[in-house]
Design a protein around this motif. Structure first.
Motif, PDB file in Angstrom:
ATOM      1  N   UNK A  78       4.488  46.829 -26.045  1.00 25.00           N
ATOM      2  CA  UNK A  78       4.674  46.095 -24.785  1.00 25.00           C
ATOM      3  C   UNK A  78       4.186  44.649 -24.851  1.00 25.00           C
ATOM      4  N   UNK A  79       3.399  44.302 -25.858  1.00 26.51           N
ATOM      5  CA  UNK A  79       2.895  42.928 -25.984  1.00 26.51           C
ATOM      6  C   UNK A  79       3.924  41.981 -26.592  1.00 26.51           C
ATOM      7  N   UNK A  80       5.034  42.537 -27.098  1.00 22.24           N
ATOM      8  CA  UNK A  80       6.054  41.697 -27.751  1.00 22.24           C
ATOM      9  C   UNK A  80       7.160  41.343 -26.752  1.00 22.24           C
ATOM     10  N   UNK A  81       7.233  40.048 -26.391  1.00 24.63           N
ATOM     11  CA  UNK A  81       8.261  39.600 -25.431  1.00 24.63           C
ATOM     12  C   UNK A  81       9.623  39.520 -26.097  1.00 24.63           C
ATOM     13  N   UNK A  82       9.634  39.092 -27.360  1.00 22.44           N
ATOM     14  CA  UNK A  82      10.913  38.979 -28.046  1.00 22.44           C
ATOM     15  C   UNK A  82      10.701  38.664 -29.508  1.00 22.44           C
ATOM     16  N   UNK A  83      11.814  38.647 -30.242  1.00 23.31           N
ATOM     17  CA  UNK A  83      11.701  38.410 -31.686  1.00 23.31           C
ATOM     18  C   UNK A  83      12.909  37.626 -32.181  1.00 23.31           C
ATOM     19  N   UNK A  84      12.684  36.831 -33.229  1.00 21.74           N
ATOM     20  CA  UNK A  84      13.780  36.094 -33.856  1.00 21.74           C
ATOM     21  C   UNK A  84      13.736  36.417 -35.347  1.00 21.74           C
ATOM     22  N   UNK A  85      14.897  36.735 -35.889  1.00 18.16           N
ATOM     23  CA  UNK A  85      14.972  37.161 -37.288  1.00 18.16           C
ATOM     24  C   UNK A  85      16.009  36.340 -38.036  1.00 18.16           C
ATOM     25  N   UNK A  90      20.955  35.547 -32.800  1.00 19.48           N
ATOM     26  CA  UNK A  90      20.169  35.002 -31.689  1.00 19.48           C
ATOM     27  C   UNK A  90      18.877  35.805 -31.529  1.00 19.48           C
ATOM     28  N   UNK A  91      17.868  35.187 -30.886  1.00 19.60           N
ATOM     29  CA  UNK A  91      16.645  35.952 -30.608  1.00 19.60           C
ATOM     30  C   UNK A  91      16.944  37.171 -29.740  1.00 19.60           C
ATOM     31  N   UNK A  92      16.096  38.192 -29.890  1.00 23.65           N
ATOM     32  CA  UNK A  92      16.291  39.470 -29.210  1.00 23.65           C
ATOM     33  C   UNK A  92      15.135  39.690 -28.238  1.00 23.65           C
ATOM     34  N   UNK A  93      15.452  39.975 -26.977  1.00 20.25           N
ATOM     35  CA  UNK A  93      14.400  40.250 -25.988  1.00 20.25           C
ATOM     36  C   UNK A  93      13.823  41.635 -26.239  1.00 20.25           C
ATOM     37  N   UNK A 137      16.116  31.045 -26.950  1.00 19.19           N
ATOM     38  CA  UNK A 137      15.798  30.401 -28.233  1.00 19.19           C
ATOM     39  C   UNK A 137      14.797  29.258 -28.062  1.00 19.19           C
ATOM     40  N   UNK A 138      14.873  28.524 -26.947  1.00 19.32           N
ATOM     41  CA  UNK A 138      13.967  27.385 -26.741  1.00 19.32           C
ATOM     42  C   UNK A 138      12.491  27.804 -26.767  1.00 19.32           C
ATOM     43  N   UNK A 139      12.229  29.030 -26.324  1.00 17.06           N
ATOM     44  CA  UNK A 139      10.840  29.501 -26.267  1.00 17.06           C
ATOM     45  C   UNK A 139      10.205  29.548 -27.654  1.00 17.06           C
ATOM     46  N   UNK A 140      11.041  29.722 -28.663  1.00 17.72           N
ATOM     47  CA  UNK A 140      10.550  29.878 -30.045  1.00 17.72           C
ATOM     48  C   UNK A 140      10.361  28.538 -30.752  1.00 17.72           C
ATOM     49  N   UNK A 141      10.901  27.466 -30.139  1.00 19.05           N
ATOM     50  CA  UNK A 141      10.917  26.175 -30.849  1.00 19.05           C
ATOM     51  C   UNK A 141       9.567  25.471 -30.725  1.00 19.05           C
ATOM     52  N   UNK A 142       8.558  26.099 -31.278  1.00 20.20           N
ATOM     53  CA  UNK A 142       7.188  25.590 -31.283  1.00 20.20           C
ATOM     54  C   UNK A 142       6.850  25.239 -32.733  1.00 20.20           C
ATOM     55  N   UNK A 143       6.117  24.142 -32.914  1.00 26.27           N
ATOM     56  CA  UNK A 143       5.828  23.783 -34.306  1.00 26.27           C
ATOM     57  C   UNK A 143       4.815  24.750 -34.922  1.00 26.27           C
ATOM     58  N   UNK A 144       4.678  24.682 -36.245  1.00 23.04           N
ATOM     59  CA  UNK A 144       3.882  25.663 -36.982  1.00 23.04           C
ATOM     60  C   UNK A 144       2.408  25.676 -36.611  1.00 23.04           C
TER      61      UNK A 144
END
Ligand code: AHG
Ligand code: MN
Ligand code: MN
Length: 335
Positions: A78-85, A90-93, A137-144
């Motif tokens: 339940x702590x995982x909002x989504x994932x990108x592979x 596309x990212x998966x909710x 997808x925008x939610x994932x666009x965070x730098x390293x």
């Protein structure tokens, strides 16, 4: 020997309890992938599918199996909002109140599966921005630099988890009991090296400065670098990074002119950023030759990046060799 389990180690180091839960979930998936890989031909998991992924690469059966295992297992937390592979368009909710986003390369180095050479699973954990959807997808666009944890499991002669939660890098070896046990604590990369890794068959496509750098390495003790270098190329980034973390070295996959519009071959969100966090946490450097990889602002989820990582002084030399090509296409695409 005093055996310290992954979970005990993380608790002992005051790791965020929810983060530990996500790491535990990831290890359930990686253990399942390890089991399938070990069975290999017996389980019918070797070979190639008829599909290509969003990157235009043919998928191995184990690319698809590993991706499905990662997705199915992460969905249960339940702590995982989504994932990108790497293997998803596309990212998966996943779970709408989840605190974290996870990005992963389910199977790195997969061209090696059929020849029984090391492969791995690479992952990165980010905080989910408030109110975002897990498939945004925008939610994932965070730098390293925003990664709260990163790591990989290398499936080699032994299976080894290499993990950083921002307080150094540690190795945990998978025991026959199914536990990951601490085997190398606070890993540090030697600052100097005599070993490099690059796919030399692409030499003619590199930027002139990269060609000059490698040509100087090849001259050995007779050349400007004044020492003899050794070379390795496994074609599996996890295996190369593991060697670099273990005994030093530099690993490079630079920009090349086969596809001038692309920053590089390797993927920023699934390979570049997580590996850069591990390398920096172990005292190394990880650069595009024009910027620290973790400072590159991602603009799209499957973005590529040029990579030069490893022993600090050698990566500094690579950056120095590129000082006069700051106006190049490669530089513009890689900062
Ligand atoms: P993947 O198997 O996830 O597609 O990644 C393969 C990557 C990386 O692991 C490796 O360093 C590199 O591609 C090898 O590329 P070449 O085949 O061009 O040498
Ligand atoms: Mn990969
Ligand atoms: Mn892959």
């Amino acid at each position: 020997m005093n055996l310290l389990l992954l979970n005990q180690f993380l608790k002992h180091h005051d790791t965020d309890g929810e983060l530990i839960e996500v790491i535990d979930t990831l290890m359930i998936a990686c253990k399942e992938i390890a089991v399938q890989l070990r069975e290999g031909a017996l389980a019918g998991v070797l070979g190639t599918t008829d599909n290509t992924n969003v990157q235009g690469e043919t998928q191995k059966k184990m690319d698809v199996i590993s991706n499905d295992v990662m997705k199915n297992v992460l969905h249960t937390n339940p702590l995982v909002r989504g994932m990108a592979s790497e293997e998803e368009d596309d990212p998966v909710a996943a779970n709408e109140n989840g605190r974290f986003l996870v990005t992963f390369d389910p199977l790195d180095g997969s061209s090696n599966i059929d020849i029984n050479v090391s492969v791995g699973t690479i992952f990165s954990i980010l905080e989910a921005p408030e109110g975002c959807d897990g498939n945004d997808a925008d939610a994932y666009l965070q730098n390293g630099r925003k990664q709260v944890a990163a790591g990989y499991v290398l499936y080699g002669p032994s299976a080894v988890l290499v993990l950083s939660t921002g307080a150094g890098v540690n190795f945990f070896t998978l025991a026959h009991t199914g536990d990951f046990i601490l085997t190398n604590e606070n890993v540090q990369i030697p600052a100097q090296t005599r070993e490099f890794a690059i796919n030399m068959s692409n030499q003619r496509h590199w930027e002139p400065n990269m060609q000059r750098y490698v040509a100087d390495l090849l001259q050995g003790a007779d050349g400007p670098r004044k020492k003899n270098y050794n070379m390795r190329w496994i074609a599996s980034m996890v295996a190369e990074v593991h060697r670099v973390l273990t005994r030093g070295g530099v690993f490079m996959y630079p920009w090349d002119k086969r596809e001038t519009g692309k920053p590089g071959k390797l993927r920023l969100m699934y390979e570049g950023n997580p590996m850069s966090m591990l390398i920096e946490q172990a005292g190394g450097l990880s650069s595009t030759a024009y910027a620290d990889i973790m400072d590159v602002q991602p603009k799209e989820i499957h973005q590529r990046v040029a990579v030069a990582l490893g022993s600090r002084e050698e990566v500094e030399a690579i950056i120095e060799y590129h000082a006069d090509s700051q106006d190049s296409d490669a530089a513009a695409l890689n900062r």
